[in-house]
Design a protein around this motif. Structure first.
Motif, PDB file in Angstrom:
ATOM      1  N   THR A  92      -0.507   7.322  -4.314  1.00 58.50           N
ATOM      2  CA  THR A  92       0.700   7.929  -3.748  1.00 58.50           C
ATOM      3  C   THR A  92       1.916   7.567  -4.581  1.00 58.50           C
ATOM      4  O   THR A  92       2.007   6.452  -5.106  1.00 58.50           O
ATOM      5  CB  THR A  92       0.902   7.456  -2.296  1.00 58.50           C
ATOM      6  OG1 THR A  92      -0.308   7.658  -1.564  1.00 58.50           O
ATOM      7  CG2 THR A  92       2.029   8.213  -1.613  1.00 58.50           C
ATOM      8  N   GLN A  93       2.851   8.494  -4.693  1.00 60.22           N
ATOM      9  CA  GLN A  93       4.083   8.246  -5.428  1.00 60.22           C
ATOM     10  C   GLN A  93       4.986   7.290  -4.643  1.00 60.22           C
ATOM     11  O   GLN A  93       5.137   7.413  -3.434  1.00 60.22           O
ATOM     12  CB  GLN A  93       4.828   9.556  -5.678  1.00 60.22           C
ATOM     13  CG  GLN A  93       4.112  10.499  -6.617  1.00 60.22           C
ATOM     14  CD  GLN A  93       4.916  11.733  -6.899  1.00 60.22           C
ATOM     15  OE1 GLN A  93       6.142  11.722  -6.863  1.00 60.22           O
ATOM     16  NE2 GLN A  93       4.232  12.837  -7.183  1.00 60.22           N
ATOM     17  N   SER A  94       5.598   6.375  -5.361  1.00 63.36           N
ATOM     18  CA  SER A  94       6.501   5.410  -4.740  1.00 63.36           C
ATOM     19  C   SER A  94       7.809   6.087  -4.321  1.00 63.36           C
ATOM     20  O   SER A  94       8.397   6.848  -5.091  1.00 63.36           O
ATOM     21  CB  SER A  94       6.799   4.267  -5.713  1.00 63.36           C
ATOM     22  OG  SER A  94       7.705   3.346  -5.158  1.00 63.36           O
ATOM     23  N   ASN A 101       0.126  11.246  -5.822  1.00 61.82           N
ATOM     24  CA  ASN A 101       0.352  10.832  -7.201  1.00 61.82           C
ATOM     25  C   ASN A 101      -0.874  11.091  -8.067  1.00 61.82           C
ATOM     26  O   ASN A 101      -0.738  11.530  -9.211  1.00 61.82           O
ATOM     27  CB  ASN A 101       0.708   9.349  -7.268  1.00 61.82           C
ATOM     28  CG  ASN A 101       0.951   8.885  -8.705  1.00 61.82           C
ATOM     29  OD1 ASN A 101       1.960   9.210  -9.295  1.00 61.82           O
ATOM     30  ND2 ASN A 101       0.006   8.137  -9.260  1.00 61.82           N
ATOM     31  N   LEU A 161       0.447   2.588  -3.630  1.00 64.53           N
ATOM     32  CA  LEU A 161       1.546   2.865  -4.549  1.00 64.53           C
ATOM     33  C   LEU A 161       1.302   2.277  -5.930  1.00 64.53           C
ATOM     34  O   LEU A 161       2.102   2.512  -6.847  1.00 64.53           O
ATOM     35  CB  LEU A 161       2.857   2.316  -3.980  1.00 64.53           C
ATOM     36  CG  LEU A 161       3.256   2.812  -2.592  1.00 64.53           C
ATOM     37  CD1 LEU A 161       4.570   2.184  -2.166  1.00 64.53           C
ATOM     38  CD2 LEU A 161       3.345   4.334  -2.578  1.00 64.53           C
TER      39      LEU A 161
END
Length: 259
Positions: A92-94, A101, A161
């Motif tokens: 997942t994108q931060s 992501n 993340l």
């Protein structure tokens, strides 16, 4: 001039083949209603015997195609880790409120990747995408939430993340990396990540899918694909290899406890 012998031959012919006698009404032969019903009944019986076999063959073909798609994703991940110093991308994108992501990383890393590389053939495809709004054909690269494979966030150290180095994966041939997923038990299309708490799926995450005649195709950490047969009367996350509990000896989703 007619000869008597010819008349005898014609008479004998009419006796042997009465349907060819004078009058067109004798040349027609119709099925009775009972005969038609018997034929229809036979066709219905044959269809009832063949349809289950045809459905199984169709599910099997879709399962093979689905497994090949998962294998293709595994090849993209292997190439990605080679290009980026052995690092597997984060799930997942931060700071993006749960935006994928890993899908974006593969899309940006490989021009050859297509929308079909994220779609299970058993999921009905609508004009918007795989039965949903986000993964529609026009702008699918910007909306990859509901792809049909879920990144197992516990595979990479319990932090979705962060990425992880390939060499730190614990028993990669045994641990499941990508799970063929569904967004819920009532909807076919998938979701890009999967996680559990105390054995139950978390909100905002997918669940293991049970498609292709209750078959789940999942990608393991070393790149090979396994097909797991699930029981229809038990929720998929309560069955091996997806029982998400520390004490489950057949749990193939957790990574190492200390990274």
């Amino acid at each position: 001039m007619r000869v008597r012998g010819d008349e005898n031959l014609l008479s004998a012919r009419y006796e042997l083949f009465p349907c060819q006698s004078k009058g067109t009404e004798n040349m027609k032969r119709f099925f009775s209603l009972i005969e038609l019903l018997v034929v229809i009944a036979i066709i219905a019986i044959l269809a009832s015997m063949l349809l289950p076999a045809l459905n199984k063959a169709r599910d099997r073909a879709r399962s093979v195609k689905c497994a090949n798609t998962a294998k293709q994703l595994g090849m993209y991940f292997a190439l990605y880790t080679q290009n980026y110093g052995g690092w597997i991308p984060a799930c997942t994108q931060s700071g993006a409120d749960g935006k994928p992501n890993w899908t974006v990383s593969l899309i940006n890393g490989f021009r050859s990747i297509t929308r079909n590389d994220f779609v299970c053939p058993a999921v009905p495809v609508s004009s918007y995408g795989t039965g949903n709004y986000w993964f529609r054909a026009g702008d699918w690269k910007n909306n990859t939430h509901q792809v049909d494979w879920a990144y197992n966030i516990n595979f990479a150290g319990y932090n979705e993340l962060l990425g992880i180095r390939e060499g730190k994966i614990y028993r990669p041939s045994y641990k499941i990396f990508l799970v063929e997923s569904a967004v819920s038990v009532n909807q076919d299309y998938g979701y890009f990540r999967i996680s559990f708490s105390n054995g139950l799926p978390l909100g905002g995450y997918g669940i293991p899918a049970s498609r292709h005649g209750h078959i789940n195709n999942s990608l393991c950490g070393d790149g090979h694909v396994e097909s797991f047969r699930l029981r229809s009367n038990i929720l998929p996350w309560n069955q091996p290899p997806f029982r998400w509990k520390w004490e489950a000896t057949d749990n193939r989703l957790y990574g190492p406890r200390n990274m």
